[in-house]
Design a protein around this motif. Structure first.
Motif, PDB file in Angstrom:
ATOM      1  N   GLY A 171       1.612   9.263  -6.237  1.00 20.49           N
ATOM      2  CA  GLY A 171       1.619  10.629  -5.899  1.00 20.49           C
ATOM      3  C   GLY A 171       0.772  10.841  -4.758  1.00 20.49           C
ATOM      4  O   GLY A 171       0.218  12.150  -4.795  1.00 20.49           O
ATOM      5  N   SER A 172       0.484  10.061  -3.988  1.00 15.49           N
ATOM      6  CA  SER A 172      -0.472  10.136  -2.903  1.00 15.49           C
ATOM      7  C   SER A 172       0.174  10.924  -1.793  1.00 15.49           C
ATOM      8  O   SER A 172      -0.620  11.392  -0.506  1.00 15.49           O
ATOM      9  N   PHE A 173       1.364  10.989  -1.540  1.00 14.96           N
ATOM     10  CA  PHE A 173       2.167  11.719  -0.470  1.00 14.96           C
ATOM     11  C   PHE A 173       2.641  13.105  -1.058  1.00 14.96           C
ATOM     12  O   PHE A 173       3.381  13.245  -1.786  1.00 14.96           O
ATOM     13  N   ILE A 174       1.635  14.162  -0.682  1.00 16.77           N
ATOM     14  CA  ILE A 174       1.960  15.456  -1.517  1.00 16.77           C
ATOM     15  C   ILE A 174       2.685  16.294  -0.251  1.00 16.77           C
ATOM     16  O   ILE A 174       2.349  16.626   0.768  1.00 16.77           O
ATOM     17  N   PRO A 175       3.921  16.821  -0.951  1.00 12.89           N
ATOM     18  CA  PRO A 175       4.681  17.643   0.113  1.00 12.89           C
ATOM     19  C   PRO A 175       4.154  18.981   0.186  1.00 12.89           C
ATOM     20  O   PRO A 175       3.515  19.587  -0.675  1.00 12.89           O
ATOM     21  N   LEU A 176       4.307  19.363   1.231  1.00 12.56           N
ATOM     22  CA  LEU A 176       3.695  20.775   1.796  1.00 12.56           C
ATOM     23  C   LEU A 176       4.865  21.749   1.771  1.00 12.56           C
ATOM     24  O   LEU A 176       5.776  21.504   2.338  1.00 12.56           O
ATOM     25  N   CYS A 234      -3.546   5.742   2.580  1.00 10.83           N
ATOM     26  CA  CYS A 234      -2.175   6.247   2.411  1.00 10.83           C
ATOM     27  C   CYS A 234      -1.731   7.219   3.867  1.00 10.83           C
ATOM     28  O   CYS A 234      -0.443   6.832   4.053  1.00 10.83           O
ATOM     29  N   LEU A 235      -2.767   7.737   4.196  1.00 10.05           N
ATOM     30  CA  LEU A 235      -2.321   8.343   5.654  1.00 10.05           C
ATOM     31  C   LEU A 235      -1.784   7.308   6.731  1.00 10.05           C
ATOM     32  O   LEU A 235      -0.597   7.675   7.060  1.00 10.05           O
ATOM     33  N   PHE A 236      -2.613   6.199   6.853  1.00 22.12           N
ATOM     34  CA  PHE A 236      -2.207   5.277   7.759  1.00 22.12           C
ATOM     35  C   PHE A 236      -0.838   4.611   7.279  1.00 22.12           C
ATOM     36  O   PHE A 236      -0.132   4.233   8.036  1.00 22.12           O
ATOM     37  N   ILE A 245       0.763  -1.309  -0.048  1.00 18.75           N
ATOM     38  CA  ILE A 245      -0.174  -0.083   0.075  1.00 18.75           C
ATOM     39  C   ILE A 245       0.891   1.163  -0.080  1.00 18.75           C
ATOM     40  O   ILE A 245       0.620   2.226  -0.711  1.00 18.75           O
ATOM     41  N   TYR A 246       1.913   1.283   0.831  1.00 15.33           N
ATOM     42  CA  TYR A 246       2.914   2.684   0.901  1.00 15.33           C
ATOM     43  C   TYR A 246       3.496   2.611  -0.510  1.00 15.33           C
ATOM     44  O   TYR A 246       3.455   3.558  -1.140  1.00 15.33           O
ATOM     45  N   SER A 247       4.036   1.592  -1.115  1.00 16.09           N
ATOM     46  CA  SER A 247       4.510   1.511  -2.473  1.00 16.09           C
ATOM     47  C   SER A 247       3.314   2.220  -3.296  1.00 16.09           C
ATOM     48  O   SER A 247       3.813   3.044  -4.216  1.00 16.09           O
ATOM     49  N   ALA A 248       2.329   1.564  -3.549  1.00 17.85           N
ATOM     50  CA  ALA A 248       1.379   2.155  -4.422  1.00 17.85           C
ATOM     51  C   ALA A 248       1.038   3.630  -4.072  1.00 17.85           C
ATOM     52  O   ALA A 248       0.808   4.550  -5.290  1.00 17.85           O
ATOM     53  N   CYS A 249       0.863   3.860  -2.927  1.00 15.30           N
ATOM     54  CA  CYS A 249       0.569   5.376  -2.615  1.00 15.30           C
ATOM     55  C   CYS A 249       1.641   6.358  -3.057  1.00 15.30           C
ATOM     56  O   CYS A 249       1.475   7.522  -3.564  1.00 15.30           O
ATOM     57  N   GLU A 250       2.816   5.935  -2.844  1.00 15.70           N
ATOM     58  CA  GLU A 250       4.126   6.553  -3.271  1.00 15.70           C
ATOM     59  C   GLU A 250       4.209   6.580  -4.954  1.00 15.70           C
ATOM     60  O   GLU A 250       4.217   7.926  -5.625  1.00 15.70           O
ATOM     61  N   ILE A 251       3.884   5.428  -5.570  1.00 13.23           N
ATOM     62  CA  ILE A 251       3.774   5.508  -7.062  1.00 13.23           C
ATOM     63  C   ILE A 251       2.848   6.514  -7.578  1.00 13.23           C
ATOM     64  O   ILE A 251       2.998   7.241  -8.408  1.00 13.23           O
TER      65      ILE A 251
END
Length: 157
Positions: free
Chosen positions: A18-23, A90-92, A10-16
């Motif tokens: 673009g679900s981790f958005i830099p602030l 993705c948060l978790f 799940i973490y890898s999929a979120c990363e791919i």
């Protein structure tokens, strides 16, 4: 072929995706606001849980308030890392991966996330027995998340 829904996958999929958005910047006032809302959700859920009868349909609302409090505390933590996530999943995954010192339980977080989605999107209620089943894990995670945010806020003063 369906991939196993592990934390790593799940973490890898979120990363791919673009679900981790830099602030760009740390917004402490926003974090405080999110924290205060989550704290109010937690306090309200505790009050309602003490007053609700075992056969009440209020357990759905109580569960959602506990979940919202947990989500809010978790979101505040990611904002300290200057990251916003697109989904609860993705948060978790982010929190379990980046805050390993908190010893979070991925399986528990996935269970309550999917249970909350069941209430919201599929009309699958939860009752008192489900709350009792998860009570210890929920209280533990709420306490860990809340304390982590409080410690980070204390360093910002």
């Amino acid at each position: 072929m369906h991939k196993e829904r592990t934390l790593y996958n799940i973490y890898s999929a979120c990363e791919i995706e673009g679900s981790f958005i830099p602030l760009i910047e740390l917004d402490v006032e926003l974090i405080k606001s999110i924290f205060n809302i989550a704290r109010a959700d937690l306090e309200t859920a505790d009050k309602w849980a003490k007053a609700a009868s075992k056969d009440s349909e209020e357990w759905n609302a109580i569960f959602k308030l506990y979940y919202d409090a947990l989500h809010g505390f978790g979101e505040a933590l990611t904002y300290f890392a200057q990251v916003k996530t697109r989904t609860h999943e993705c948060l978790f995954a982010y929190l379990c991966s980046k805050y390993s010192e908190l010893e979070l339980n991925w399986d528990f977080l996935e269970e309550i996330r999917t249970k909350r989605n069941g209430i919201h999107y599929y009309g699958r209620p939860v009752g008192y027995s489900y709350r009792k089943k998860l009570e210890l894990q929920m209280k533990l995670h709420l306490s860990v998340f809340k304390k982590a945010v409080e410690e980070k806020l204390a360093h910002e003063k």
